[in-house]
Design an enzyme around this catalytic site. Structure first.
Site, PDB file in Angstrom:
ATOM      1  N   ASN A   1      -3.941  12.609  16.314  1.00  0.00           N
ATOM      2  CA  ASN A   1      -5.219  11.913  16.123  1.00  0.00           C
ATOM      3  C   ASN A   1      -5.968  11.750  17.440  1.00  0.00           C
ATOM      4  OD1 ASN A   1      -5.020  11.798  13.402  1.00  0.00           O
ATOM      5  ND2 ASN A   1      -4.714   9.595  13.226  1.00  0.00           N
TER       6      ASN A   1
ATOM      7  N   GLU B   1      -9.201  11.576   4.499  1.00  0.00           N
ATOM      8  CA  GLU B   1      -9.940  11.018   3.376  1.00  0.00           C
ATOM      9  C   GLU B   1     -10.954  12.057   2.917  1.00  0.00           C
ATOM     10  OE1 GLU B   1     -11.461   7.086   3.767  1.00  0.00           O
ATOM     11  OE2 GLU B   1      -9.691   6.403   4.834  1.00  0.00           O
TER      12      GLU B   1
ATOM     13  N   GLY C   1     -21.918  14.348  16.636  1.00  0.00           N
ATOM     14  CA  GLY C   1     -22.490  13.353  15.727  1.00  0.00           C
ATOM     15  C   GLY C   1     -22.576  11.998  16.406  1.00  0.00           C
TER      16      GLY C   1
ATOM     17  N   CYS D   1      -8.618   5.477  11.089  1.00  0.00           N
ATOM     18  CA  CYS D   1      -7.496   6.052  11.847  1.00  0.00           C
ATOM     19  C   CYS D   1      -7.797   6.315  13.319  1.00  0.00           C
ATOM     20  CB  CYS D   1      -7.042   7.335  11.177  1.00  0.00           C
ATOM     21  SG  CYS D   1      -6.632   7.063   9.455  1.00  0.00           S
TER      22      CYS D   1
ATOM     23  N   LYS E   1       2.102  11.903  15.429  1.00  0.00           N
ATOM     24  CA  LYS E   1       0.977  11.333  14.678  1.00  0.00           C
ATOM     25  C   LYS E   1      -0.118  10.832  15.625  1.00  0.00           C
ATOM     26  CE  LYS E   1      -1.491   9.412  11.618  1.00  0.00           C
ATOM     27  NZ  LYS E   1      -2.044   9.941  10.400  1.00  0.00           N
TER      28      LYS E   1
ATOM     29  N   PHE F   1      -0.651  13.091   7.451  1.00  0.00           N
ATOM     30  CA  PHE F   1      -1.816  13.711   8.107  1.00  0.00           C
ATOM     31  C   PHE F   1      -2.985  13.904   7.135  1.00  0.00           C
ATOM     32  CE2 PHE F   1       2.069  15.224  10.240  1.00  0.00           C
ATOM     33  CZ  PHE F   1       1.852  14.701  11.501  1.00  0.00           C
TER      34      PHE F   1
ATOM     35  N   LYS G   1      -8.404   3.247  15.632  1.00  0.00           N
ATOM     36  CA  LYS G   1      -7.178   2.425  15.710  1.00  0.00           C
ATOM     37  C   LYS G   1      -6.085   3.160  16.491  1.00  0.00           C
ATOM     38  CE  LYS G   1      -4.659   2.383  11.752  1.00  0.00           C
ATOM     39  NZ  LYS G   1      -3.353   2.982  11.954  1.00  0.00           N
TER      40      LYS G   1
END
Ligand code: UGA
Length: 423
Positions: free
Chosen positions: A205, A152, A250, A257, A201, A149, A260
Site C-alpha cells: 500500500n 473497493e 488527481g 487504506c 501488506k 489486497f 491509514k
C-alpha cells in the site's frame, strides 16, 4: 471446509461470500444485529459490484450464515479468518483492541489444529502477539498472517482472481491448511515468515501510495514548466519497468487504506528506530495535493465566500459509496469552510454528515447556478453528461477537473474554461 469469518465489514463479507461461492461452509460472526438481519436476507448494506449476487446465493444455499455469537461462528471451523477493524490510534499506529477483545472472547474455545488467519491489516509482530494471547488463555490454535489486497469497487473480481496469496506462518502445517482453503483460486501462493507477510501488506500500500504521489508531483511540475502529464506518463509508461497502470494524477489518494497504512508504516518504522522520511514526504505531498485542488477553485472565482460550487463526486473513488478519507468530501468541506455553498452529486452517495453540504440527485442540478463546477470523483458517467446542458445551467463558466476525466477540448469549445491536473 468449514470456515469462520469474524467481522462482516468490507473485507470480511467479500471473503466470506467468495469462500461460500467456492463451496466452503462459512459462518460469519457479526456483532451488529441490524447488519446481521439484513445479511440473513441476502442484502448487502454497502455498494460493491457483484457482491449482492454471491451473498444471496450463499444464503440461499445455506453455505453462508451469520451469527451474533462468535463462539457459535467458530464452532467446527478448520480456519478462522479475522476481518475486524484496526482503526488508526492518535499516533497513527493501528489500534488492535477490537481484534484482541474478539480473540480473548473465543480463543480458549478453538479446537486443536484450528488456524486463525489475520486478514485485518495488522502491524508487524501481531501474529506473535496474538499467538501468545491464545497460548496464555489456553487455546490450541495456530495464528498466521494472510493479508488482503482487495480493492473497493472490484473486490469480488479481486477475490476470485488475486495477483497472489500471501501466507505468513512459521508452521508449515498451518500454511498448508490455509493453502488448501484457497485451492480453487489460481494464484501464486507466497509463504513467508509472519513478519514478512505482515510487512508485505503495508509495503504494497505504501508503494502504491508513493506511485500515485509521484504521478501527482510530476503533474505539478508539468503545470509549472508547460508540459502535459498525459504526454509525460505516456512517454514513461512504455518503459515496462514503469507501465501505465495506477499512475493517474488527481486530488491525492484517499480511502480507508492508503492514508491509514502509510501513517502506520511511518509509525512502525519510527518505533523500530528507522525514520521513513520518504513515506513522511509522500503523506505531506498528498495533503498538499488536496490543497492545490482547493486553490484551483479559489483562483477560478473572484470571491469564494458566498460562491456556489457544483461538485461531481463525493466517494473516495468511482465504484464505491465509501466516504472515508475521501478527497472529494475533503474538497467540499474545505470550500464550505471558506464560505462557499457546495451542491454535490454522486451516483452512489445520497447524504453526507456535514449538513452544510447539499446533496442532489443529478449532475445538472449540482451544476445549476454554480460559479465553478468541480469534478472530484472519477465516475465514468460524468464524462457522458451533456456539456451544453452544463454550460446553460451554470452561472459561471469554469470547470476544475481534479480527475482529468472530461475532454478539455470539448469543454473549451463551448467557451468554458477548463482547469485539469498537470495540463
Ligand atoms: C487499496 C489497494 O489498492 C488494495 O490492494 C488494498 O487491498 C486496499 O487498499 C486495502 O488495503 O484494503 P482501495 O483503497 O480500495 O484499495 O482503492 P485504490 O483503488 O487502491 O485507490 C486508492 C486511492 O488512490 C483512491 O483515492 C484513488 O482515487 C487513488 N488513485 C488510484 C489515484 O489517485 N490514482 C491512481 O492511478 C489510482
Amino acid at each position: 471446509m468449514q470456515v469462520a469469518v469474524i467481522g462482516a465489514g468490507y473485507v470480511g463479507l467479500v471473503t466470506a461470500a467468495g469462500l461460500a461461492a467456492s463451496g466452503h461452509r462459512v459462518r460469519v460472526g457479526e456483532s451488529d444485529p441490524a447488519k446481521r438481519a439484513l445479511l440473513r436476507t441476502g442484502t448487502v448494506p454497502f455498494h460493491e459490484a457483484g457482491l449482492s449476487r454471491i451473498v444471496e446465493e450463499g444464503v440461499e444455499n445455506n453455505l453462508l450464515t451469520f451469527h451474533g455469537d462468535n463462539s457459535e461462528a467458530i464452532d467446527g471451523a478448520a480456519v478462522v479468518l479475522i476481518a475486524l477493524p484496526t482503526p488508526p490510534a492518535d499516533d497513527g499506529s493501528a489500534d488492535l483492541s477490537i481484534v484482541e477483545a474478539a480473540l480473548r472472547g473465543f480463543g480458549a474455545e478453538l479446537a486443536p489444529g484450528t488456524v486463525v488467519a489475520l486478514k485485518s491489516t495488522v502491524p508487524v509482530g501481531s501474529v506473535k502477539r496474538f499467538q501468545k494471547l491464545i497460548d496464555t488463555i489456553g487455546g490450541q490454535a495456530t495464528v498466521v498472517s494472510n493479508p488482503e489486497f482487495l480493492r473497493e469497487g472490484s473486490a469480488v473480481t479481486d477475490f476470485f482472481h488475486p495477483d497472489r496469496i500471501v501466507i505468513g506462518s512459521d508452521s508449515q502445517a498451518a500454511a498448508e491448511v490455509l493453502t488448501s482453503m484457497y485451492e480453487s483460486i489460481q494464484a501464486p501462493v507466497v509463504v513467508t515468515r509472519p513478519e514478512s507477510s505482515e510487512l508485505v501488506k503495508y509495503a504494497s500500500n505504501a508503494y502504491l501510495a508513493t506511485r500515485i504521489t509521484f504521478a501527482n508531483a510530476i503533474a505539478n511540475v508539468c503545470e509549472a514548466v508547460g508540459a502535459d502529464i498525459d504526454e509525460v506518463t505516456k512517454g514513461m509508461g512504455y518503459d515496462r519497468r514503469i507501465g501505465f497502470h495506477f499512475f493517474q494524477p488527481g486530488p491525492g489518494y484517499g480511502g480507508s487504506c492508503f492514508p491509514k497504512d502509510t501513517r502506520a508504516l511511518v509509525s512502525t518504522s519510527a518505533e523500530a528506530g528507522y525514520d521513513f522520511s520518504l513515506l513522511r514526504g509522500v503523506i505531506d505531498s498528498n495533503d498538499m495535493q488536496l490543497d492545490r485542488m482547493v486553490d484551483k477553485v479559489r483562483r477560478a472565482t473572484p470571491d469564494i465566500d458566498g460562491a456556489r460550487i457544483g461538485l461531481w463526486g463525493l466517494a473516495f473513488k468511482a465504484g464505491t459509496d465509501d466516504l472515508r478519507e475521501s478527497p472529494a468530501l475533503k474538497i467540499a468541506v474545505a470550500l464550505t469552510d471558506l464560505g462557499a455553498h457546495v451542491v454535490a452529486f454522486d451516483p452512489a452517495v445520497s447524504t453526507v454528515d456535514d449538513e452544510r453540504i447539499s446533496v442532489v440527485d443529478d449532475p445538472i442540478t449540482a451544476a445549476a447556478g454554480a460559479d465553478v463546477l468541480v469534478v472530484a470523483t472519477e465516475w465514468g458517467e460524468f464524462a457522458g453528461v451533456d456539456l451544453r446542458a452544463v454550460r446553460e445551467a451554470m452561472a459561471g463558466s469554469t470547470i476544475v477537473d481534479a480527475r482529468n476525466l472530461l475532454d478539455p477540448v470539448a469543454v473549451r469549445q463551448l467557451g468554458m474554461s477548463y482547469v485539469g491536473v498537470g495540463h
